[in-house]
Design a protein around this motif. Structure first.
Motif, short mmCIF file in Angstrom:
data_model
loop_
_atom_site.label_atom_id
_atom_site.label_comp_id
_atom_site.label_asym_id
_atom_site.label_seq_id
_atom_site.Cartn_x
_atom_site.Cartn_y
_atom_site.Cartn_z
N LEU A 1 69.12 -20.71 50.25
CA LEU A 1 70.01 -21.59 49.49
C LEU A 1 70.63 -20.92 48.28
CD1 LEU A 1 67.92 -24.89 49.64
CD2 LEU A 1 69.79 -24.15 51.15
N ASN A 2 70.23 -19.69 47.99
CA ASN A 2 70.78 -18.98 46.83
C ASN A 2 71.51 -17.71 47.22
OD1 ASN A 2 69.86 -20.75 44.68
ND2 ASN A 2 67.79 -20.03 45.15
N ASP A 3 71.69 -17.49 48.49
CA ASP A 3 72.42 -16.33 49.00
C ASP A 3 73.78 -16.81 49.49
OD1 ASP A 3 73.48 -14.17 50.43
OD2 ASP A 3 71.51 -13.48 51.05
N THR A 4 74.84 -16.27 48.92
CA THR A 4 76.19 -16.74 49.28
C THR A 4 76.54 -16.50 50.74
OG1 THR A 4 77.11 -14.62 48.54
CG2 THR A 4 77.06 -16.42 46.94
N HIS A 5 75.85 -15.57 51.39
CA HIS A 5 76.16 -15.24 52.78
C HIS A 5 75.52 -16.20 53.77
CE1 HIS A 5 76.77 -11.36 50.62
NE2 HIS A 5 77.83 -11.29 51.41
N VAL A 6 74.43 -16.84 53.40
CA VAL A 6 73.70 -17.66 54.37
C VAL A 6 73.55 -19.11 53.94
CG1 VAL A 6 72.42 -15.68 55.28
CG2 VAL A 6 71.46 -17.01 53.38
N MET B 1 71.06 -30.24 47.90
CA MET B 1 70.39 -28.97 48.14
C MET B 1 70.94 -27.80 47.32
SD MET B 1 69.85 -29.26 52.26
CE MET B 1 68.82 -27.81 52.36
N THR B 2 72.25 -27.76 47.12
CA THR B 2 72.83 -26.57 46.47
C THR B 2 73.76 -26.89 45.31
OG1 THR B 2 74.69 -26.52 48.01
CG2 THR B 2 72.71 -25.29 48.64
N ASP C 1 60.33 -18.92 48.66
CA ASP C 1 58.92 -18.85 49.07
C ASP C 1 58.53 -20.08 49.89
OD1 ASP C 1 59.23 -20.64 47.04
OD2 ASP C 1 57.44 -20.03 45.91
N GLY C 2 59.51 -20.62 50.62
CA GLY C 2 59.28 -21.83 51.39
C GLY C 2 58.64 -21.58 52.74
N LEU C 3 58.53 -22.65 53.50
CA LEU C 3 57.83 -22.60 54.79
C LEU C 3 58.50 -21.64 55.77
CD1 LEU C 3 55.70 -23.71 56.76
CD2 LEU C 3 57.31 -25.57 57.30
N LEU C 4 59.82 -21.66 55.84
CA LEU C 4 60.51 -20.81 56.81
C LEU C 4 60.28 -19.33 56.54
CD1 LEU C 4 62.40 -20.48 59.19
CD2 LEU C 4 64.35 -20.73 57.64
N ASN C 5 60.41 -18.93 55.29
CA ASN C 5 60.20 -17.51 54.96
C ASN C 5 58.74 -17.10 55.13
OD1 ASN C 5 62.85 -16.93 54.49
ND2 ASN C 5 62.72 -16.98 52.26
N ASN C 6 57.81 -18.01 54.90
CA ASN C 6 56.40 -17.70 55.14
C ASN C 6 56.13 -17.48 56.62
OD1 ASN C 6 55.58 -17.80 52.45
ND2 ASN C 6 55.21 -20.01 52.51
N TRP D 1 64.12 -30.26 53.33
CA TRP D 1 64.69 -28.99 53.79
C TRP D 1 64.91 -28.01 52.65
CZ3 TRP D 1 66.18 -26.62 58.36
CH2 TRP D 1 65.90 -27.33 59.52
N ARG D 2 65.12 -28.51 51.46
CA ARG D 2 65.27 -27.60 50.31
C ARG D 2 63.97 -26.84 50.06
NH1 ARG D 2 67.01 -30.24 44.74
NH2 ARG D 2 64.87 -31.02 44.90
N TYR D 3 62.84 -27.54 50.21
CA TYR D 3 61.56 -26.87 50.03
C TYR D 3 61.26 -25.94 51.21
CZ TYR D 3 60.45 -29.74 45.99
OH TYR D 3 60.46 -30.32 44.75
N ILE D 4 61.74 -26.29 52.39
CA ILE D 4 61.52 -25.41 53.55
C ILE D 4 62.32 -24.11 53.40
CG2 ILE D 4 61.95 -25.16 56.03
CD1 ILE D 4 61.38 -28.15 56.32
N LEU D 5 63.55 -24.21 52.85
CA LEU D 5 64.46 -23.08 52.83
C LEU D 5 64.43 -22.28 51.54
CD1 LEU D 5 67.57 -24.82 54.48
CD2 LEU D 5 66.01 -23.19 55.56
N GLN D 6 63.65 -22.69 50.56
CA GLN D 6 63.62 -21.92 49.32
C GLN D 6 62.96 -20.56 49.55
OE1 GLN D 6 61.55 -24.36 46.54
NE2 GLN D 6 59.54 -24.08 47.49
#
Length: 304
Positions: A165-170, A250-251, A147-152, A140-145
């Protein structure tokens, strides 16, 4: 006559003592293991929470100072600990209802229909439960990074996704979604077992009286599932109050402590050698879990 009765009573007493000794003999291994690996550490942690023990005192653990409630007072004065409780509370308040609702929806969908098809999908939805939480978190860390799968996938439909995983809001909500996905299978199986124990004649009678599917579910099925819902609620709540692995893998509690859970706070204090503070925090979390579970039992207990 009296002598026969006395002999019979003596025989019964000897038999009961013999059975008691056998029962204690079978229970002894568990008692020893529980005492050594559960009860002793719990009592040791309770003792340490009233002392100023640190990593420097490991060679002389009995020479530490008894400080009473000072560790607990310092704990609640620490804004980072209070923040970790807030993070854990948000995680539980959002994650637990979401898990139960999704699990109930899946259970209702997979309770009836083709047997082999339902068995296949039950296995699919339950598979994340038996998978290693560390392996799941890494995937899931690779999915949510960024340039990961979800953002693609979001980019393919014109949506610019955040750096989950690097945005404090989400970041915390990303962990919640992953945790719900991983744990929904357990509650689903519990709910399916509960649905299969509901007498179908009750729903048939309600259907004859003109109740639609929604009314039958909310007024007949759901009240009968109260003990099942309570079991799943307590299990999921206890697990989510202790959430650690997802944040650790993950974080690492970030970004800016946005995913710092109470368990991760305890881990960090222990890693820094502040054993007294860590033990105090552990007992605070234990008491919170006990109070939440007792409150759930009180609210959800079946009407007599």
């Amino acid at each position: 006559m009296h002598s026969k009765n006395n002999k019979a009573q003596g025989t019964d007493g000897a038999l009961r003592r013999h059975q008691t000794m056998i029962a204690w003999g079978f229970s002894l291994p568990f008692i020893v293991i529980f005492g050594l690996f559960m009860l002793l550490p719990l009592l040791s942690a309770l003792y340490m929470s009233f002392t100023d023990i640190t990593a420097r005192d490991l060679r002389t653990p009995f020479n530490v100072n008894f400080v009473g409630l000072q560790q607990y007072a310092a704990l609640f004065k620490d804004p980072l600990f209070r923040h970790s409780l807030v993070v854990t509370g948000i995680f539980v308040i959002i994650g637990v209802p979401l898990t139960l609702v999704v699990a109930m929806a899946l259970a209702v969908a997979l309770n009836k229909g083709l047997r082999h098809v339902n068995s296949f999908f039950r296995a699919i939805f339950y598979a994340p439960v038996v998978a290693s939480v560390v392996a799941v978190s890494v995937v899931w860390r690779y999915i949510l990074q960024g340039d990961g799968l979800l953002n693609n996938l979001l980019g393919a439909i014109g949506i610019h996704g955040p750096n989950w995983l690097n945005d404090t809001h989400v970041a915390l909500f990303a962990l919640i979604i992953m945790t719900v996905w991983r744990n929904v299978g357990t509650s689903m199986i519990i709910f399916i077992a509960g649905l299969q124990s509901v007498n179908p004649e009750l729903e048939e009678a309600a259907s004859i009286d003109g109740c639609n599917a929604w009314k039958r579910f909310f007024h007949i099925t759901l009240p009968l599932l109260k003990p099942t819902i309570l079991l799943s609620l307590v299990l999921v709540s206890v697990a989510y109050l202790q959430f650690f692995d997802e944040s650790f893998v993950m974080t690492q509690g970030g970004p800016l402590d946005a995913t710092l859970s109470a368990s991760y706070y305890i881990y960090k204090k222990f890693g820094f050698g502040q054993y007294g503070m860590s033990s105090a925090a552990s007992w605070v979390l234990f008491l919170i879990i006990a109070l939440v579970s007792a409150l759930q039992f009180r609210i959800m207990r079946s009407d007599k």
